[in-house]
Design a protein around this motif. Structure first.
Motif, PDB file in Angstrom:
ATOM      1  N   VAL A   3     -31.349  -6.820 -21.777  1.00 40.81           N
ATOM      2  CA  VAL A   3     -30.323  -5.794 -21.542  1.00 40.81           C
ATOM      3  C   VAL A   3     -29.776  -5.307 -22.881  1.00 40.81           C
ATOM      4  O   VAL A   3     -29.685  -4.095 -23.122  1.00 40.81           O
ATOM      5  CB  VAL A   3     -29.201  -6.337 -20.631  1.00 40.81           C
ATOM      6  N   GLY A   4     -29.423  -6.223 -23.760  1.00 46.35           N
ATOM      7  CA  GLY A   4     -28.916  -5.840 -25.077  1.00 46.35           C
ATOM      8  C   GLY A   4     -29.944  -5.083 -25.901  1.00 46.35           C
ATOM      9  O   GLY A   4     -29.617  -4.098 -26.579  1.00 46.35           O
ATOM     10  N   TYR A   5     -31.178  -5.544 -25.833  1.00 47.17           N
ATOM     11  CA  TYR A   5     -32.295  -4.888 -26.544  1.00 47.17           C
ATOM     12  C   TYR A   5     -32.484  -3.456 -26.049  1.00 47.17           C
ATOM     13  O   TYR A   5     -32.585  -2.516 -26.841  1.00 47.17           O
ATOM     14  CB  TYR A   5     -33.537  -5.743 -26.314  1.00 47.17           C
ATOM     15  N   THR A   6     -32.473  -3.280 -24.741  1.00 48.37           N
ATOM     16  CA  THR A   6     -32.638  -1.948 -24.162  1.00 48.37           C
ATOM     17  C   THR A   6     -31.448  -1.055 -24.528  1.00 48.37           C
ATOM     18  O   THR A   6     -31.621   0.124 -24.857  1.00 48.37           O
ATOM     19  CB  THR A   6     -32.807  -2.045 -22.638  1.00 48.37           C
ATOM     20  N   GLN A   7     -30.255  -1.609 -24.500  1.00 51.01           N
ATOM     21  CA  GLN A   7     -29.068  -0.833 -24.882  1.00 51.01           C
ATOM     22  C   GLN A   7     -29.141  -0.402 -26.343  1.00 51.01           C
ATOM     23  O   GLN A   7     -28.782   0.734 -26.675  1.00 51.01           O
ATOM     24  CB  GLN A   7     -27.801  -1.633 -24.622  1.00 51.01           C
ATOM     25  N   ALA A   8     -29.615  -1.280 -27.212  1.00 49.90           N
ATOM     26  CA  ALA A   8     -29.739  -0.929 -28.635  1.00 49.90           C
ATOM     27  C   ALA A   8     -30.750   0.186 -28.822  1.00 49.90           C
ATOM     28  O   ALA A   8     -30.528   1.105 -29.627  1.00 49.90           O
ATOM     29  CB  ALA A   8     -30.141  -2.161 -29.448  1.00 49.90           C
ATOM     30  N   LEU A   9     -31.835   0.143 -28.086  1.00 46.31           N
ATOM     31  CA  LEU A   9     -32.828   1.220 -28.171  1.00 46.31           C
ATOM     32  C   LEU A   9     -32.269   2.527 -27.595  1.00 46.31           C
ATOM     33  O   LEU A   9     -32.520   3.604 -28.138  1.00 46.31           O
ATOM     34  CB  LEU A   9     -34.128   0.824 -27.466  1.00 46.31           C
ATOM     35  N   ALA A  10     -31.516   2.426 -26.536  1.00 47.62           N
ATOM     36  CA  ALA A  10     -30.901   3.624 -25.952  1.00 47.62           C
ATOM     37  C   ALA A  10     -29.919   4.264 -26.937  1.00 47.62           C
ATOM     38  O   ALA A  10     -29.833   5.490 -27.030  1.00 47.62           O
ATOM     39  CB  ALA A  10     -30.199   3.270 -24.645  1.00 47.62           C
ATOM     40  N   GLN A  11     -29.200   3.440 -27.687  1.00 46.05           N
ATOM     41  CA  GLN A  11     -28.294   3.976 -28.705  1.00 46.05           C
ATOM     42  C   GLN A  11     -29.071   4.612 -29.853  1.00 46.05           C
ATOM     43  O   GLN A  11     -28.639   5.622 -30.420  1.00 46.05           O
ATOM     44  CB  GLN A  11     -27.380   2.882 -29.237  1.00 46.05           C
ATOM     45  N   ALA A  12     -30.222   4.030 -30.189  1.00 44.50           N
ATOM     46  CA  ALA A  12     -31.041   4.573 -31.273  1.00 44.50           C
ATOM     47  C   ALA A  12     -31.714   5.877 -30.865  1.00 44.50           C
ATOM     48  O   ALA A  12     -32.044   6.695 -31.723  1.00 44.50           O
ATOM     49  CB  ALA A  12     -32.089   3.547 -31.703  1.00 44.50           C
ATOM     50  N   TYR A  13     -31.920   6.067 -29.574  1.00 48.54           N
ATOM     51  CA  TYR A  13     -32.593   7.263 -29.054  1.00 48.54           C
ATOM     52  C   TYR A  13     -31.724   7.886 -27.967  1.00 48.54           C
ATOM     53  O   TYR A  13     -32.095   7.915 -26.791  1.00 48.54           O
ATOM     54  CB  TYR A  13     -33.978   6.903 -28.492  1.00 48.54           C
ATOM     55  N   PRO A  14     -30.561   8.408 -28.327  1.00 51.00           N
ATOM     56  CA  PRO A  14     -29.632   8.927 -27.319  1.00 51.00           C
ATOM     57  C   PRO A  14     -30.185  10.118 -26.538  1.00 51.00           C
ATOM     58  O   PRO A  14     -29.753  10.361 -25.414  1.00 51.00           O
ATOM     59  CB  PRO A  14     -28.394   9.314 -28.135  1.00 51.00           C
ATOM     60  N   GLN A  15     -31.123  10.822 -27.111  1.00 53.77           N
ATOM     61  CA  GLN A  15     -31.697  11.983 -26.437  1.00 53.77           C
ATOM     62  C   GLN A  15     -32.765  11.593 -25.431  1.00 53.77           C
ATOM     63  O   GLN A  15     -33.210  12.405 -24.629  1.00 53.77           O
ATOM     64  CB  GLN A  15     -32.264  12.980 -27.454  1.00 53.77           C
ATOM     65  N   ALA A  16     -33.185  10.346 -25.447  1.00 53.66           N
ATOM     66  CA  ALA A  16     -34.229   9.864 -24.544  1.00 53.66           C
ATOM     67  C   ALA A  16     -33.618   8.952 -23.488  1.00 53.66           C
ATOM     68  O   ALA A  16     -32.556   8.369 -23.681  1.00 53.66           O
ATOM     69  CB  ALA A  16     -35.287   9.091 -25.325  1.00 53.66           C
ATOM     70  N   ARG A  17     -34.302   8.854 -22.390  1.00 56.79           N
ATOM     71  CA  ARG A  17     -33.885   7.912 -21.341  1.00 56.79           C
ATOM     72  C   ARG A  17     -34.677   6.622 -21.537  1.00 56.79           C
ATOM     73  O   ARG A  17     -35.859   6.558 -21.221  1.00 56.79           O
ATOM     74  CB  ARG A  17     -34.160   8.517 -19.968  1.00 56.79           C
ATOM     75  N   VAL A  18     -34.033   5.607 -22.099  1.00 56.47           N
ATOM     76  CA  VAL A  18     -34.666   4.303 -22.298  1.00 56.47           C
ATOM     77  C   VAL A  18     -34.249   3.435 -21.121  1.00 56.47           C
ATOM     78  O   VAL A  18     -33.056   3.258 -20.869  1.00 56.47           O
ATOM     79  CB  VAL A  18     -34.240   3.649 -23.626  1.00 56.47           C
ATOM     80  N   GLN A  19     -35.226   2.916 -20.398  1.00 52.58           N
ATOM     81  CA  GLN A  19     -34.913   2.206 -19.172  1.00 52.58           C
ATOM     82  C   GLN A  19     -35.649   0.870 -19.121  1.00 52.58           C
ATOM     83  O   GLN A  19     -36.832   0.780 -19.449  1.00 52.58           O
ATOM     84  CB  GLN A  19     -35.319   3.072 -17.974  1.00 52.58           C
ATOM     85  N   LEU A  20     -34.947  -0.143 -18.672  1.00 47.43           N
ATOM     86  CA  LEU A  20     -35.509  -1.478 -18.516  1.00 47.43           C
ATOM     87  C   LEU A  20     -36.229  -1.601 -17.181  1.00 47.43           C
ATOM     88  O   LEU A  20     -35.706  -1.174 -16.150  1.00 47.43           O
ATOM     89  CB  LEU A  20     -34.388  -2.519 -18.597  1.00 47.43           C
ATOM     90  N   ILE A  21     -37.415  -2.188 -17.213  1.00 44.76           N
ATOM     91  CA  ILE A  21     -38.130  -2.592 -15.996  1.00 44.76           C
ATOM     92  C   ILE A  21     -37.896  -4.102 -15.888  1.00 44.76           C
ATOM     93  O   ILE A  21     -38.566  -4.886 -16.559  1.00 44.76           O
ATOM     94  CB  ILE A  21     -39.632  -2.252 -16.068  1.00 44.76           C
ATOM     95  N   PRO A  22     -36.932  -4.528 -15.066  1.00 41.76           N
ATOM     96  CA  PRO A  22     -36.464  -5.921 -15.075  1.00 41.76           C
ATOM     97  C   PRO A  22     -37.334  -6.871 -14.252  1.00 41.76           C
ATOM     98  O   PRO A  22     -36.869  -7.513 -13.309  1.00 41.76           O
ATOM     99  CB  PRO A  22     -35.064  -5.801 -14.483  1.00 41.76           C
ATOM    100  N   VAL A  23     -38.577  -7.002 -14.632  1.00 42.72           N
ATOM    101  CA  VAL A  23     -39.511  -7.796 -13.839  1.00 42.72           C
ATOM    102  C   VAL A  23     -39.077  -9.253 -13.738  1.00 42.72           C
ATOM    103  O   VAL A  23     -38.943  -9.800 -12.644  1.00 42.72           O
ATOM    104  CB  VAL A  23     -40.950  -7.672 -14.386  1.00 42.72           C
ATOM    105  N   ALA A  24     -38.869  -9.921 -14.857  1.00 46.74           N
ATOM    106  CA  ALA A  24     -38.562 -11.356 -14.827  1.00 46.74           C
ATOM    107  C   ALA A  24     -37.273 -11.647 -14.069  1.00 46.74           C
ATOM    108  O   ALA A  24     -37.224 -12.560 -13.242  1.00 46.74           O
ATOM    109  CB  ALA A  24     -38.476 -11.913 -16.242  1.00 46.74           C
ATOM    110  N   SER A  25     -36.234 -10.883 -14.344  1.00 54.11           N
ATOM    111  CA  SER A  25     -34.956 -11.144 -13.680  1.00 54.11           C
ATOM    112  C   SER A  25     -35.015 -10.794 -12.199  1.00 54.11           C
ATOM    113  O   SER A  25     -34.470 -11.531 -11.365  1.00 54.11           O
ATOM    114  CB  SER A  25     -33.821 -10.403 -14.384  1.00 54.11           C
TER     115      SER A  25
END
Length: 183
Positions: free
Chosen positions: A70-92
């Motif tokens: 979740v934190g990793y995906t949020q950091a990437l979303a902040q780095a790419y605010p113009q893109a939709r970065v989304q987690l596929i939460p398979v393990a959880s």
């Protein structure tokens, strides 16, 4: 990273290198982070684990391991605010699904082949349902005819599993009818 890493890359900096290239080639591409399952050997000792240890491993995938993603995906979303970065939460998601009483009879070897852990066809099928739900923002089909390579307990409980995955992933569209094609 635990290898020869002269540039001292982190998961985040390495991901940015890849995503920069993706964005250069396809600026409108959707960006997904796949949450694969944790290294089992790092959580429990010995393979195959008994049911108690397997449950502990699945809980780990829903807790600390998931929070890292979740934190990793949020950091990437902040780095790419113009893109939709989304987690596929398979393990959880699978950690939650596999805690269901109806699926508690599944053993470690019904799902994994080793402590790496590599999966069985049953585990990869379940992972595909989570992936499908997130990629298409649609619940898995309400009913499917599943091959014999998928464990009988999963085949018998498929409808409940599909509903759970839809709830966990927050899909916006309802389950497809029973005549739907396989994902």
């Amino acid at each position: 990273y635990e290898w020869d890493n002269p540039k001292d890359l982190t998961p985040l900096s390495a991901s940015k290198l890849v995503l920069d290239e993706v964005r250069a080639q396809a600026p409108d591409a959707r960006l997904f982070i796949y949450e694969g399952w944790a290294d089992m050997a790092g959580v429990i000792r010995g393979f195959p684990p008994n049911s108690r240890r397997l449950a502990r491993y699945h809980r780990f995938n829903t807790d600390a391991y998931h929070e890292w993603y979740v934190g990793y995906t949020q950091a990437l979303a902040q780095a790419y605010p113009q893109a939709r970065v989304q987690l596929i939460p398979v393990a959880s998601a699978l950690g939650k699904v596999l805690a269901d009483r109806a699926l508690r009879d599944l053993t470690a070897t019904d799902l994994y082949t080793d402590d790496a852990p590599h999966g069985t066809p049953t585990l990869y099928f379940l992972a595909s349902l989570v992936t499908y739900a997130v990629l298409y923002d649609t619940a898995p089909p309400a009913a499917l005819v599943l091959p014999s390579s998928v464990h009988p307990v999963v085949r018998a409980n498929y409808g409940v599993i599909a509903q759970q995955i839809a709830q966990i992933t927050g899909t916006k569209r309802a389950a497809l009818n029973s005549d739907a094609a396989a994902p």
